[in-house]
Write a protein that holds these residues in place. Structure first.
Motif, short mmCIF file in Angstrom:
data_model
loop_
_atom_site.label_atom_id
_atom_site.label_comp_id
_atom_site.label_asym_id
_atom_site.label_seq_id
_atom_site.Cartn_x
_atom_site.Cartn_y
_atom_site.Cartn_z
N UNK A 232 0.81 -1.20 0.00
CA UNK A 232 0.00 0.00 0.00
C UNK A 232 0.85 1.25 0.00
N UNK A 233 0.16 2.40 0.05
CA UNK A 233 0.88 3.67 0.03
C UNK A 233 0.57 4.52 1.26
N UNK A 234 0.08 3.89 2.33
CA UNK A 234 -0.23 4.62 3.55
C UNK A 234 0.99 4.80 4.43
N UNK A 235 0.81 5.46 5.56
CA UNK A 235 1.93 5.64 6.50
C UNK A 235 2.35 4.32 7.11
N UNK A 236 3.58 4.26 7.59
CA UNK A 236 4.10 3.04 8.21
C UNK A 236 3.54 2.87 9.62
N UNK A 239 5.11 1.24 16.55
CA UNK A 239 4.91 0.32 17.67
C UNK A 239 3.90 0.83 18.69
N UNK A 240 3.60 2.13 18.66
CA UNK A 240 2.67 2.69 19.64
C UNK A 240 1.25 2.83 19.09
N UNK A 241 0.99 2.22 17.94
CA UNK A 241 -0.32 2.36 17.31
C UNK A 241 -1.21 1.14 17.54
N UNK A 242 -2.49 1.35 17.25
CA UNK A 242 -3.47 0.27 17.19
C UNK A 242 -3.83 0.06 15.73
N UNK A 243 -3.90 -1.19 15.30
CA UNK A 243 -4.20 -1.49 13.90
C UNK A 243 -5.57 -2.14 13.77
N UNK A 244 -6.20 -1.87 12.65
CA UNK A 244 -7.45 -2.52 12.25
C UNK A 244 -7.12 -3.37 11.04
N UNK A 245 -7.50 -4.64 11.07
CA UNK A 245 -7.03 -5.52 10.00
C UNK A 245 -7.96 -6.70 9.76
N UNK A 246 -7.77 -7.31 8.60
CA UNK A 246 -8.20 -8.68 8.31
C UNK A 246 -6.96 -9.55 8.45
N UNK A 291 0.27 1.08 5.90
CA UNK A 291 -1.18 0.90 5.90
C UNK A 291 -1.66 0.75 4.45
N UNK A 292 -2.63 -0.14 4.26
CA UNK A 292 -3.12 -0.43 2.91
C UNK A 292 -2.42 -1.60 2.27
N UNK A 293 -1.58 -2.31 3.05
CA UNK A 293 -0.80 -3.43 2.52
C UNK A 293 -1.32 -4.77 3.02
N UNK A 294 -1.06 -5.80 2.22
CA UNK A 294 -1.20 -7.20 2.67
C UNK A 294 0.21 -7.70 2.94
N UNK A 322 2.25 -18.91 10.34
CA UNK A 322 2.17 -18.13 9.10
C UNK A 322 0.96 -17.22 9.20
N UNK A 323 1.17 -15.92 9.02
CA UNK A 323 0.07 -14.96 9.05
C UNK A 323 0.01 -14.19 7.73
N UNK A 324 -1.21 -13.94 7.26
CA UNK A 324 -1.41 -12.92 6.25
C UNK A 324 -2.28 -11.85 6.89
N UNK A 325 -1.87 -10.61 6.73
CA UNK A 325 -2.56 -9.50 7.39
C UNK A 325 -2.84 -8.40 6.38
N UNK A 326 -4.09 -8.02 6.25
CA UNK A 326 -4.47 -6.83 5.49
C UNK A 326 -4.56 -5.67 6.48
N UNK A 327 -3.63 -4.72 6.40
CA UNK A 327 -3.61 -3.57 7.31
C UNK A 327 -4.57 -2.51 6.77
N UNK A 328 -5.76 -2.45 7.32
CA UNK A 328 -6.78 -1.54 6.82
C UNK A 328 -6.56 -0.13 7.32
#
Length: 331
Positions: A232-236, A239-246, A291-294, A322-328
């Motif tokens: 994706x092209x979002x911000x990186x 470590x102090x953030x909360x993520x929303x994901x699939x 953000x915006x990446x798998x 093994x994890x796949x994560x969509x960082x929404x």
């Protein structure tokens, strides 16, 4: 937090959290803190009165809002200042939004996300956000700026929020810029990246369905691996953030899935720092990714569950994960 806890724990309103990994850094005045969580009938929605926005009138700009004049409505006042053209919000959706909140009677700003430069990510669900937001934003479109006046019944109730300087009699005024929305069918839409044949092959579909993962019949890597599948092209993520994901989690040996959100009708939201205490490799693998990446993350045992896996599941002692994560989104 118990190390043996499973990563997913279903809670009301369709939210999946990762074992004890709720974000405990919520500001006092954030609309998700101490929600009213009313079970009363829905409020009557009226179009005013609402104080004028006197500066910062464009979408995305920090607004300046006049003090309320006269008595506020006892109903929920809602006005769309700028109509967006994006997806229509539904109850239980997650939104990413900038906002400013102030007290009707004094005009005192008690919180805003514009100064922090970190939009709020929150679910429009009972118990997750004050009811005024839930009812006012449902049906609005992404890209909209909405102004609302929330009486105590639909805000923080008769107890108010002392830490934010909100009394139990205060009507609250919010200006909200709806930036994005997400639901259980959301996927990222990043650019495909060439995949290493020595690693699990991950599907690049973006339809909200579970990406197919094919684990090679070889020995797993001994060190942590974190690579883009869709960049994706979002911000990186920090470590102090909360993520929303699939996400989905599989065991390298045999490729069996032990948990996933895809297709479950739920999303996952967790604090990266708290995930360090559950599956350290997952937290480390997400940190620094856009953000915006798998992302494909391969977690060796010493950064996963090690010799203390969850009982009764596919994860065994010494399992490589093994994890796949969509960082929404990230907040």
């Amino acid at each position: 937090m118990r190390r043996r806890s499973l990563l997913l724990a279903a809670v009301p309103a369709g939210l999946v959290t990762l074992a004890g990994c709720s974000d405990d850094k919520s500001g006092a005045g954030k609309p998700g803190a101490s929600p009213s969580a009313s079970s009363a009938p829905p409020p009557k929605i009226v179009d005013g009165p609402l104080p004028a926005v006197t500066a910062g009138k464009k979408f995305g700009e920090k607004p300046t809002v006049a003090k309320g004049t006269g008595d506020p409505s006892k109903n929920l006042a809602v006005r769309t200042l700028i109509a967006g053209s994006g997806r229509t919000l539904a109850e239980n959706d997650f939104i990413r939004a900038d906002y400013l909140g102030q007290i009707w009677a004094t005009g005192k700003v008690f919180d805003n996300s514009y100064d922090r430069k970190r939009p709020l990510v929150i679910q429009l669900a009972q118990g997750s956000v004050i009811d005024g937001w839930r009812y006012a934003l449902t049906g609005k479109k992404v890209g909209s700026r909405v102004e609302i006046a929330v009486p105590p019944k639909w805000g923080y109730g008769t107890s108010g929020n002392a830490q934010a300087g909100i009394k139990g009699t205060d009507t609250l005024v919010f200006v909200i810029d709806v930036l994005e929305s997400f639901n259980s069918k959301s996927s990222v839409h990043g650019k495909p990246v060439a995949q290493d044949p020595a690693l699990p092959k991950v599907g690049t579909n973006t339809d909200g369905q579970v990406p197919k993962v094919t684990v090679p019949k070889t020995d797993p890597p001994k060190k942590l691996v974190s690579v883009y599948v869709l960049e994706g092209d979002g911000p990186k993520v920090t470590a102090d953030q909360t993520v929303l994901c699939q996400f989905q989690g599989l065991v390298w040996d045999g490729g069996k899935t032990f948990q996933r959100t895809y297709g479950s009708g739920r999303l996952s939201q967790f604090a990266v720092q708290q995930m360090e205490q559950v599956v350290k490799g997952l937290a480390q693998g997400l940190t620094g990714k856009k953000v915006g990446s798998r992302v494909l993350i391969v977690v060796p045992p010493d950064l996963g569950y090690g010799d203390n896996p969850p009982s009764g599941g596919a994860v065994k002692k010494g399992s490589t994960l093994v994890f796949t994560v969509d960082i929404l989104a990230a907040m």
